[in-house]
Design a protein around this motif. Structure first.
Motif, PDB file in Angstrom:
ATOM      1  N   HIS A 151       0.872  -1.137  -0.150  1.00  0.00           N
ATOM      2  CA  HIS A 151       0.033  -0.187   0.005  1.00  0.00           C
ATOM      3  C   HIS A 151       0.867   1.535   0.015  1.00  0.00           C
ATOM      4  O   HIS A 151       0.705   2.163  -0.765  1.00  0.00           O
ATOM      5  N   GLU A 152       2.130   1.209   0.946  1.00  0.00           N
ATOM      6  CA  GLU A 152       2.797   2.341   0.694  1.00  0.00           C
ATOM      7  C   GLU A 152       3.625   2.530  -0.606  1.00  0.00           C
ATOM      8  O   GLU A 152       3.851   3.422  -1.133  1.00  0.00           O
TER       9      GLU A 152
ATOM     10  N   ALA B 121       1.247   4.034  -3.044  1.00  0.00           N
ATOM     11  CA  ALA B 121       1.132   5.699  -3.088  1.00  0.00           C
ATOM     12  C   ALA B 121       2.195   6.220  -3.591  1.00  0.00           C
ATOM     13  O   ALA B 121       2.129   7.329  -4.167  1.00  0.00           O
TER      14      ALA B 121
ATOM     15  N   LYS C  61       1.702   6.195  -7.307  1.00  0.00           N
ATOM     16  CA  LYS C  61       0.636   7.287  -7.659  1.00  0.00           C
ATOM     17  C   LYS C  61       1.230   8.668  -7.713  1.00  0.00           C
ATOM     18  O   LYS C  61       0.724   9.884  -8.525  1.00  0.00           O
ATOM     19  N   THR C  62       2.124   8.890  -6.744  1.00  0.00           N
ATOM     20  CA  THR C  62       2.805  10.398  -6.423  1.00  0.00           C
ATOM     21  C   THR C  62       3.736  10.319  -7.828  1.00  0.00           C
ATOM     22  O   THR C  62       3.705  11.698  -8.408  1.00  0.00           O
TER      23      THR C  62
END
Length: 397
Positions: free
Chosen positions: A121-122, A125, A128-129
Motif C-alpha cells: 500500500h505504501e 502511494a 501514484k505520486t
C-alpha cells in the motif's frame, strides 16, 4: 487448420498495422519506401498513412533525397514522440524502479525510489505520486498512454499469482490502475521482461530463440521461442530458481529439497559470505570489493556459484535448445571474471560454442522490456515485431 479469408475491414486494419510497424521500425521512412517494403500500391499506402497522421501517431520531418531515377523528393516521417508517454514500474524488494518513455520508445526519465520495508500500500502511494509528478511535467498531446508492472513472481492472465518478496495483500494492480488512469495496464514477470529487452532492444533481433537467466534476489529465466515469449500454460515457465539441485536429509530421515536459488541467487551468495566471514549488512558493492581484494572465502563461494550457473545453463540448453543465452545479473556485469568461468563450465559440459553473454545495461533491462510490452499494447501491435533503439548513456543517467 482452415484459413478464414479476411473481410475488407479486417484487411484494412491489418494493413494499417503493417504501415505503423514499418514506420516504427524504419525511422525515418517515406510512403514510397513503405509501398516497396509492403508491396502495396501507393494509393493504398497514402490512405493508410493519412489515417495514422490524422490520429496523431506520425510526425513529418521534411523532404528526403530523390531516388537515383529522379522524381519528387519523398516526405520523411517517423513516430510522433510527443504523442504521449508510457510508464514501467519494477516492484523490487528494496527499491521501486520507474521508467518513463515516449511513444517511440525513447527514454524520458528513470528514477529509483527506496521502498525497503514498505507495504504494498505504501509502494502504491509512491507510484501514484510518481505518476502525478510525470503528468505535471508532461508536454505531450495525449499524456499517459499505458502502464506496465514488472513483477518478481509468477504472473498469469495479467494477475499476480505468487509474489515471494512482496505481500500483495490481495491488490489487483490491473483493476486499480486502469480504473484510476483509464489506460491499458500490463503485468509481466521480470525475467520475461529481460528476455523481451534482449529481443527488442539489445542485439538479439536476428535470433529465433533465446533464454535470459536473471540472477537477483532469486533466479528466473525469460524464454523466447520462435520470437515469441513463452510463459507456459499457467505462467510458471522459467521458474528455474525452484529447480531442485539436491536433497538434504535431516536427523529424522526427512528429505528437504535444496533449490537453485537457495544457493546461487545473489542474496544466497551474500548470505554465504556473511556466514563465512562473520559479517552483517554485506551488499553487492562490498562483495565486489572482497573479490577484487582476492578474499579467499569470496573467491571460493563465487567459484561454486559459477559452477552451479554453468550447470543450470547446460540443463536449460538440453531442455530448450536456444540460439543463445543471456545473463541478466548486475553481479556478473560488475565482475567479468564470473562470465568467463560460467562459459568454461558450460563448454566443458556441452562441448559446443553456444553463445553466453551478459545483458548490457542490466539496471534497465526489465524496465525497457516493459516499455516494449506496453508500447506494443498502446499501438495495438501485440503480435507485430517492433525494434527499439538502445538508450544512450545520457538518457539513462
Amino acid at each position: 487448420m482452415v484459413r478464414r479469408s479476411m473481410n475488407r475491414n479486417e484487411l484494412h486494419d491489418q494493413n494499417l498495422s503493417l504501415v505503423l510497424q514499418q514506420i516504427f521500425n524504419n525511422h525515418p521512412t517515406s510512403r514510397i519506401a513503405i509501398s516497396h517494403q509492403l508491396n502495396l500500391n501507393k494509393s493504398t499506402i497514402s490512405s493508410l498513412y493519412n489515417t495514422l497522421m490524422a490520429a496523431g501517431y506520425l510526425t513529418e520531418l521534411g523532404l528526403g533525397e530523390a531516388s537515383t531515377a529522379g522524381g519528387r523528393k519523398p516526405t520523411l516521417v517517423e513516430i510522433n514522440r510527443d504523442y504521449g508517454f508510457t510508464l514501467t514500474f519494477d516492484l523490487g524488494y528494496r527499491h521501486l524502479h520507474a521508467l518513463a518513455t515516449f511513444l517511440d520508445g525513447h527514454v524520458w526519465k528513470y528514477d529509483r525510489i527506496e521502498t525497503k520495508g514498505q507495504s504494498i500500500h505504501e509502494m502504491l502511494a509512491q507510484i501514484k505520486t510518481y505518476i502525478a509528478q510525470r503528468q505535471q511535467e508532461d508536454q505531450t498531446s495525449h499524456g499517459l498512454l499505458g502502464i506496465c508492472f514488472s513483477i518478481h513472481g509468477i504472473v498469469f492472465n495479467n494477475q499476480v499469482q505468487t509474489s515471494p518478496f512482496i505481500d500483495m495483500d490481495g491488490i489487483d494492480l490491473e483493476q486499480t490502475f486502469s480504473a484510476a488512469y483509464h489506460v491499458p495496464v500490463v503485468l509481466e514477470n521480470e525475467a520475461n521482461l529481460a528476455a523481451v529487452y534482449e529481443r527488442d532492444f539489445n542485439g538479439a533481433r536476428d535470433l529465433n530463440s533465446t533464454v535470459t537467466v536473471s540472477i537477483h534476489r532469486g533466479i528466473g529465466a525469460g524464454i523466447i521461442l520462435r520470437r515469441d515469449l513463452f510463459r507456459g500454460e499457467h505462467g510458471d515457465a522459467g521458474e528455474i530458481g525452484q529447480t531442485v539441485v539436491s536433497i538434504a536429509m535431516d536427523g529424522a530421515g526427512n528429505a528437504h529439497p535444496v533449490h537453485a536459488e537457495d544457493i546461487s541467487s545473489e542474496d544466497a551468495i551474500i548470505q554465504q559470505i556473511e556466514d563465512k566471514k562473520g559479517l552483517t549488512n554485506l551488499d553487492r558493492a562490498g562483495l565486489v570489493q572482497l573479490y577484487q581484494d582476492r578474499d579467499v572465502d569470496t573467491v571460493v563461494v563465487l567459484r561454486q556459484f559459477t559452477t552451479a550457473i554453468g550447470g543450470l545453463i547446460y540443463n536449460l540448453m538440453r531442455s530448450l535448445d536456444p540460439d543463445a543465452f543471456f545473463l541478466n545479473s548486475p553481479l556478473v556485469e560488475e565482475i567479468p571474471d564470473l562470465l568467463t568461468q560460467i562459459r568454461e563450465v558450460y563448454h566443458s559440459l556441452a562441448q559446443n560454442d553456444l553463445s553466453i553473454d551478459v545483458t548490457q545495461n542490466a539496471r534497465l533491462a526489465t524496465l525497457l522490456g516493459g516499455c516494449s510490452l506496453i508500447t506494443h499494447r498502446v499501438l495495438h501491435l501485440d503480435h507485430y515485431e517492433l525494434n527499439f533503439e538502445r538508450p544512450t548513456a545520457d538518457e539513462t543517467d
